[in-house]
Design a protein around this motif. Structure first.
Motif, PDB file in Angstrom:
ATOM      1  N   GLU A   1      12.990   5.572   1.265  1.00 56.24           N
ATOM      2  CA  GLU A   1      12.851   6.533   2.357  1.00 56.24           C
ATOM      3  C   GLU A   1      11.605   6.254   3.199  1.00 56.24           C
ATOM      4  O   GLU A   1      11.654   6.254   4.423  1.00 56.24           O
ATOM      5  N   VAL A   2      10.492   6.005   2.551  1.00 57.22           N
ATOM      6  CA  VAL A   2       9.223   5.814   3.260  1.00 57.22           C
ATOM      7  C   VAL A   2       9.146   4.428   3.892  1.00 57.22           C
ATOM      8  O   VAL A   2       8.833   4.288   5.087  1.00 57.22           O
ATOM      9  N   VAL A   3       9.428   3.389   3.126  1.00 61.78           N
ATOM     10  CA  VAL A   3       9.270   2.025   3.650  1.00 61.78           C
ATOM     11  C   VAL A   3      10.261   1.749   4.781  1.00 61.78           C
ATOM     12  O   VAL A   3       9.911   1.120   5.776  1.00 61.78           O
ATOM     13  N   MET A   4      11.489   2.221   4.656  1.00 64.48           N
ATOM     14  CA  MET A   4      12.503   1.907   5.666  1.00 64.48           C
ATOM     15  C   MET A   4      12.594   2.949   6.787  1.00 64.48           C
ATOM     16  O   MET A   4      13.471   2.872   7.638  1.00 64.48           O
ATOM     17  N   TRP A   5      11.676   3.893   6.824  1.00 63.59           N
ATOM     18  CA  TRP A   5      11.664   4.905   7.880  1.00 63.59           C
ATOM     19  C   TRP A   5      11.525   4.240   9.235  1.00 63.59           C
ATOM     20  O   TRP A   5      10.644   3.401   9.432  1.00 63.59           O
TER      21      TRP A   5
ATOM     22  N   PRO B   1       5.658   0.749 -10.503  1.00 64.29           N
ATOM     23  CA  PRO B   1       6.553  -0.411 -10.504  1.00 64.29           C
ATOM     24  C   PRO B   1       5.776  -1.697 -10.702  1.00 64.29           C
ATOM     25  O   PRO B   1       4.548  -1.727 -10.597  1.00 64.29           O
ATOM     26  N   ASP B   2       6.510  -2.749 -10.960  1.00 63.27           N
ATOM     27  CA  ASP B   2       5.944  -4.091 -10.904  1.00 63.27           C
ATOM     28  C   ASP B   2       6.218  -4.615  -9.493  1.00 63.27           C
ATOM     29  O   ASP B   2       7.290  -4.361  -8.935  1.00 63.27           O
ATOM     30  N   LEU B   3       5.257  -5.311  -8.928  1.00 67.32           N
ATOM     31  CA  LEU B   3       5.394  -5.853  -7.584  1.00 67.32           C
ATOM     32  C   LEU B   3       5.150  -7.353  -7.605  1.00 67.32           C
ATOM     33  O   LEU B   3       4.284  -7.833  -8.339  1.00 67.32           O
ATOM     34  N   THR B   4       5.900  -8.067  -6.795  1.00 64.88           N
ATOM     35  CA  THR B   4       5.647  -9.477  -6.526  1.00 64.88           C
ATOM     36  C   THR B   4       5.648  -9.616  -5.013  1.00 64.88           C
ATOM     37  O   THR B   4       6.506  -9.035  -4.343  1.00 64.88           O
ATOM     38  N   ALA B   5       4.692 -10.356  -4.490  1.00 65.90           N
ATOM     39  CA  ALA B   5       4.582 -10.461  -3.038  1.00 65.90           C
ATOM     40  C   ALA B   5       4.321 -11.892  -2.607  1.00 65.90           C
ATOM     41  O   ALA B   5       3.745 -12.693  -3.344  1.00 65.90           O
ATOM     42  N   SER B   6       4.739 -12.164  -1.397  1.00 65.61           N
ATOM     43  CA  SER B   6       4.456 -13.426  -0.738  1.00 65.61           C
ATOM     44  C   SER B   6       4.136 -13.105   0.715  1.00 65.61           C
ATOM     45  O   SER B   6       4.045 -11.935   1.092  1.00 65.61           O
ATOM     46  N   TYR B   7       3.994 -14.112   1.529  1.00 69.10           N
ATOM     47  CA  TYR B   7       3.596 -13.914   2.930  1.00 69.10           C
ATOM     48  C   TYR B   7       4.509 -12.925   3.647  1.00 69.10           C
ATOM     49  O   TYR B   7       4.031 -12.046   4.353  1.00 69.10           O
ATOM     50  N   ALA B   8       5.817 -13.040   3.469  1.00 66.18           N
ATOM     51  CA  ALA B   8       6.744 -12.242   4.274  1.00 66.18           C
ATOM     52  C   ALA B   8       7.761 -11.458   3.435  1.00 66.18           C
ATOM     53  O   ALA B   8       8.871 -11.201   3.900  1.00 66.18           O
ATOM     54  N   TRP B   9       7.387 -11.074   2.230  1.00 60.53           N
ATOM     55  CA  TRP B   9       8.280 -10.228   1.422  1.00 60.53           C
ATOM     56  C   TRP B   9       7.526  -9.583   0.266  1.00 60.53           C
ATOM     57  O   TRP B   9       6.486 -10.079  -0.170  1.00 60.53           O
ATOM     58  N   VAL B  10       8.110  -8.484  -0.198  1.00 60.84           N
ATOM     59  CA  VAL B  10       7.603  -7.766  -1.372  1.00 60.84           C
ATOM     60  C   VAL B  10       8.806  -7.413  -2.228  1.00 60.84           C
ATOM     61  O   VAL B  10       9.775  -6.840  -1.733  1.00 60.84           O
ATOM     62  N   GLU B  11       8.756  -7.745  -3.509  1.00 57.89           N
ATOM     63  CA  GLU B  11       9.794  -7.302  -4.426  1.00 57.89           C
ATOM     64  C   GLU B  11       9.235  -6.171  -5.275  1.00 57.89           C
ATOM     65  O   GLU B  11       8.147  -6.287  -5.843  1.00 57.89           O
ATOM     66  N   VAL B  12       9.992  -5.082  -5.332  1.00 54.63           N
ATOM     67  CA  VAL B  12       9.640  -3.920  -6.142  1.00 54.63           C
ATOM     68  C   VAL B  12      10.608  -3.890  -7.322  1.00 54.63           C
ATOM     69  O   VAL B  12      11.815  -3.991  -7.138  1.00 54.63           O
ATOM     70  N   ARG B  13      10.060  -3.754  -8.533  1.00 50.10           N
ATOM     71  CA  ARG B  13      10.874  -3.684  -9.751  1.00 50.10           C
ATOM     72  C   ARG B  13      10.512  -2.412 -10.506  1.00 50.10           C
ATOM     73  O   ARG B  13       9.330  -2.151 -10.756  1.00 50.10           O
TER      74      ARG B  13
ATOM     75  N   ASN C   1       0.818  -1.213   0.000  1.00 49.62           N
ATOM     76  CA  ASN C   1       0.000   0.000   0.000  1.00 49.62           C
ATOM     77  C   ASN C   1       0.850   1.261   0.000  1.00 49.62           C
ATOM     78  O   ASN C   1       0.524   2.238  -0.686  1.00 49.62           O
ATOM     79  N   ALA C   2       1.949   1.270   0.743  1.00 53.74           N
ATOM     80  CA  ALA C   2       2.842   2.439   0.758  1.00 53.74           C
ATOM     81  C   ALA C   2       3.438   2.652  -0.630  1.00 53.74           C
ATOM     82  O   ALA C   2       3.454   3.772  -1.150  1.00 53.74           O
ATOM     83  N   VAL C   3       3.930   1.592  -1.239  1.00 58.42           N
ATOM     84  CA  VAL C   3       4.507   1.685  -2.583  1.00 58.42           C
ATOM     85  C   VAL C   3       3.437   2.117  -3.580  1.00 58.42           C
ATOM     86  O   VAL C   3       3.679   2.964  -4.448  1.00 58.42           O
ATOM     87  N   GLY C   4       2.258   1.565  -3.454  1.00 57.98           N
ATOM     88  CA  GLY C   4       1.163   1.937  -4.350  1.00 57.98           C
ATOM     89  C   GLY C   4       0.819   3.409  -4.267  1.00 57.98           C
ATOM     90  O   GLY C   4       0.613   4.071  -5.299  1.00 57.98           O
ATOM     91  N   HIS C   5       0.768   3.942  -3.061  1.00 57.15           N
ATOM     92  CA  HIS C   5       0.478   5.366  -2.884  1.00 57.15           C
ATOM     93  C   HIS C   5       1.558   6.220  -3.549  1.00 57.15           C
ATOM     94  O   HIS C   5       1.253   7.157  -4.297  1.00 57.15           O
ATOM     95  N   LEU C   6       2.821   5.898  -3.278  1.00 55.78           N
ATOM     96  CA  LEU C   6       3.919   6.690  -3.862  1.00 55.78           C
ATOM     97  C   LEU C   6       3.922   6.600  -5.384  1.00 55.78           C
ATOM     98  O   LEU C   6       4.123   7.610  -6.070  1.00 55.78           O
ATOM     99  N   ALA C   7       3.696   5.416  -5.915  1.00 57.18           N
ATOM    100  CA  ALA C   7       3.699   5.223  -7.362  1.00 57.18           C
ATOM    101  C   ALA C   7       2.570   6.004  -8.026  1.00 57.18           C
ATOM    102  O   ALA C   7       2.760   6.631  -9.071  1.00 57.18           O
TER     103      ALA C   7
END
Length: 126
Positions: free
Chosen positions: A96-100, A62-74, A49-55
């Protein structure tokens, strides 16, 4: 001075810029990529959701791939067929936002989520 938003960078330029500005990102298969590790599905959805808002705000998606405990941003600029300043700019803002970490400083006014209690901790910080 205007910025050429469609200028694509060479692999060497991309690697140098990632090393200098985005050390947790990597160049792979023509994309700059970052995998964010989370503690649960809840954390994964919060990152998405954070990445989606920024994008959406940036109008660069970006393209996103997700699983239970990870998200890959491309990121790659499809219209330019390569990595452009737009990709670096959005990657920097996502990082900056995700790792704050609001509680990182000892006297920070915001304490941040409790990392020791998995009921609340949602992101695995680097």
């Amino acid at each position: 001075m205007t910025v050429d938003r469609k200028h694509t960078f060479s692999p060497e330029e991309i690697e140098a810029r990632l090393k200098a500005d985005l050390p947790h990102w990597r160049l792979e298969d023509g994309w700059i990529r970052r995998t964010y590790k989370t503690n649960s599905w809840k954390g994964t959805l919060m990152v998405i959701n954070a990445v989606g808002h920024l994008a959406e705000a940036a109008w660069h998606h970006p393209d996103l791939t997700a699983s239970y405990a990870w998200v890959e941003v491309r990121l790659m600029s499809h219209d330019a067929k390569g990595i452009t300043v737009r990709d670096f700019a959005l990657a920097q803002k996502i990082e900056e936002v995700v790792m704050w970490q609001p509680g990182a400083a000892p006297d920070a006014p915001l304490e941040g989520t409790p990392q020791h209690d998995l009921r609340f901790s949602y992101l695995k910080y680097d």
